[in-house]
Design an enzyme around this catalytic site. Structure first.
Site, short mmCIF file in Angstrom:
data_model
loop_
_atom_site.label_atom_id
_atom_site.label_comp_id
_atom_site.label_asym_id
_atom_site.label_seq_id
_atom_site.Cartn_x
_atom_site.Cartn_y
_atom_site.Cartn_z
N PHE A 136 31.46 63.66 -78.25
CA PHE A 136 32.23 63.19 -79.52
C PHE A 136 33.56 63.65 -78.84
O PHE A 136 34.04 64.62 -78.44
CB PHE A 136 31.88 64.18 -80.72
CG PHE A 136 32.62 63.75 -81.61
CD1 PHE A 136 32.69 62.31 -82.57
CD2 PHE A 136 34.03 64.55 -82.15
CE1 PHE A 136 33.19 62.41 -83.34
CE2 PHE A 136 34.50 63.82 -82.99
CZ PHE A 136 34.72 62.51 -84.00
N ASP A 213 26.61 71.32 -79.95
CA ASP A 213 27.42 71.38 -80.66
C ASP A 213 26.11 70.54 -81.79
O ASP A 213 25.28 69.95 -81.64
CB ASP A 213 28.08 69.97 -80.68
CG ASP A 213 28.89 68.49 -81.79
OD1 ASP A 213 28.58 69.52 -82.54
OD2 ASP A 213 29.64 68.80 -81.55
N TYR A 238 30.01 68.70 -93.65
CA TYR A 238 30.10 67.57 -94.32
C TYR A 238 29.35 66.59 -94.25
O TYR A 238 29.38 65.21 -94.96
CB TYR A 238 31.88 66.82 -94.20
CG TYR A 238 32.94 67.26 -92.74
CD1 TYR A 238 32.17 65.71 -91.64
CD2 TYR A 238 33.27 68.05 -92.34
CE1 TYR A 238 32.32 65.91 -90.85
CE2 TYR A 238 33.52 67.98 -91.47
CZ TYR A 238 32.94 67.05 -90.08
OH TYR A 238 33.46 66.68 -89.12
N LYS A 239 27.90 66.35 -93.24
CA LYS A 239 27.23 65.48 -93.02
C LYS A 239 26.18 65.01 -93.70
O LYS A 239 26.01 65.45 -95.26
CB LYS A 239 27.43 64.89 -91.33
CG LYS A 239 28.51 64.83 -90.50
CD LYS A 239 28.12 65.18 -88.88
CE LYS A 239 29.12 64.88 -88.51
NZ LYS A 239 29.54 63.81 -88.00
N ARG A 387 26.84 51.90 -86.73
CA ARG A 387 25.97 52.97 -87.07
C ARG A 387 25.31 53.13 -88.47
O ARG A 387 26.10 53.16 -89.17
CB ARG A 387 26.38 53.74 -86.72
CG ARG A 387 25.89 54.91 -85.99
CD ARG A 387 27.12 56.18 -85.54
NE ARG A 387 27.69 56.72 -86.79
CZ ARG A 387 28.48 58.26 -86.16
NH1 ARG A 387 28.60 58.71 -85.37
NH2 ARG A 387 29.08 58.25 -87.45
#
Length: 416
Positions: A136, A213, A238-239, A387
């Site tokens: 990322f 990560d 938050y995922k 995605r």
């Protein structure tokens, strides 16, 4: 309308979606989420999870009671310890980590900086960091910034985007000069699951530290930090933990490393005695030293509701449904979307595929714009990827089938 659009798919796939929903032991959890009528299908749970209905009650109750009634007294009564208590709960429920090693604090970016900077300082005389080009952007930018700050060299792994970083890739890059290896457990584009335990062992053989990560794995994939001997980890909430936009991240630091690491953002809340307001910084013991400023208490509220569900359902069961969901996406892609030019750009083997599937097509960016207009919400990953992020406790199989049927209709019109 939903049944009409499903005729775009082969009938056996529609029947399979309905059968999978009927047999799904986690299906009832879906009704605990906020499900507005305007959202036909949500395939972006790996970017921002749906809110829980329970959070509607938690937030105003907090305003009326803890904040409104207790006011500043709540810092002494509960808020000062909340980052550590919530960190321990994330560790227990989702990380397989013993207490005293996890805290909730800042954003993922800030925590990545803190732990990256602390890790390289803990390996004096070593001048190299290993990272990968497919990670990322934030992870790559943090590594580049720290390397520039300290005059270090980055050894870049350039993995196959569809397979991700392997043990062999890491073994070929680490050396006696490596201070830190920073990688993602689940790749944000392809969903490839790295061999966390195997890579950690290789890094340790070289005498370096490893920072994982966990943004795309926490709450979805069993992690096993303690068993693998992981040094450091960071993840967002938050995922798959549904903490809401901007919810604070968490940091994990193995117990035996905590006293030897010096984190660079020495704020007052990480002080051994924060309310003495003394002239010099003295780090607190344990994970409190990795906190800097005043903790975002409001941002810690929603994820507590999701942790209740994750703990009740169990990460293993969540992972099992995740595999079935992603397998279903691949099946639909092969049977209905491949004739339109769609390819699957995620691993085919379920054991190395995380919670999303990337589908590629040259017209995908325009197609996603049209999907959003229809209330079908995946996200776009350049240059040509859709995605499909599937959050197992809130996503149904018919919902997935509906989304892909809309995609089929849009791409078929494009081809025509």
């Amino acid at each position: 309308m939903a049944d009409d659009i499903l005729t775009r798919l082969p009938s056996h796939l529609v029947a399979e979606a309905k059968s999978l929903d009927a047999a799904d032991p986690l299906a009832a959890y879906r009704e605990q989420f906020v499900l507005p009528e305007g959202v036909v299908a949500y395939l972006d749970g790996n970017s921002l999870g749906r809110p829980l209905a329970a959070t509607r009650n938690r937030l105003p109750q907090f305003v009326d009671d803890e904040w409104g009634e207790r006011l500043i007294r709540a810092w002494d009564e509960s808020w000062m310890e909340l980052p550590l208590q919530l960190g321990d709960r994330i560790g227990r429920v989702a990380l397989d980590a013993a207490p005293g090693q996890t805290t909730v604090a800042d954003s993922t970016t800030v925590l990545l900086y803190k732990l990256t900077r602390a890790a390289v300082a803990a390996r004096p005389g070593r001048s190299r960091i290993v990272a990968d080009t497919e990670n990322f952007p934030t992870d790559r930018y943090i590594v580049q910034g720290v390397a520039a700050e300290l005059g270090m060299t980055i050894d870049w792994i350039e993995p196959d985007p569809s397979t991700g970083v392997t043990v062999t890739d890491v073994r070929e890059k680490v050396s006696a000069d490596t201070a830190l290896v920073l990688l993602s457990h689940v790749a944000y584009k392809s969903a490839h699951i790295a061999d966390l335990a195997g890579i950690t062992a290789v890094v340790h053989d070289a005498g370096a530290l490893v920072l994982w990560d966990l943004c795309h794995s926490v709450g979805l994939v069993p992690v096993g930090l303690d068993a693998a001997g992981v040094d450091l980890a960071v993840g967002c909430t938050y995922k798959y933990l549904n903490g809401g936009p901007g919810a604070p991240a968490f940091a994990y630091v193995a117990k035996d490393l905590q006293d030897s690491l010096v984190q660079p953002i020495t704020g007052w809340m990480g002080h051994a005695e924060p309310f003495t307001m003394g002239p010099a910084y003295l780090p607190a013991e344990g994970m409190r030293r990795f906190i800097s400023g005043t903790p975002p208490i409001l941002g810690m509220l929603p994820m507590q509701d999701m942790l209740d569900l994750v703990e009740e359902a169990g990460v293993e069961a969540i992972r099992e449904k995740s595999i079935r969901l992603t397998e279903f996406v691949a099946d639909v892609a092969d049977a209905a979307l491949a004739p339109l030019g769609v390819t699957v750009a995620s691993p085919r083997e379920p054991q190395v595929r995380g919670g999303h599937v990337t589908l590629e097509h040259d017209a995908m960016q325009a197609a996603i714009a049209r999907l959003w207009q229809r209330g079908v919400i995946p996200d776009f990953r350049r240059p040509r990827g859709l995605r499909a992020g599937l959050s197992p406790l809130s996503t149904s199989f018919v919902e997935v089938a509906t989304a892909l049927a809309h995609l089929h209709e849009i791409l078929n019109e494009h081809e025509g």
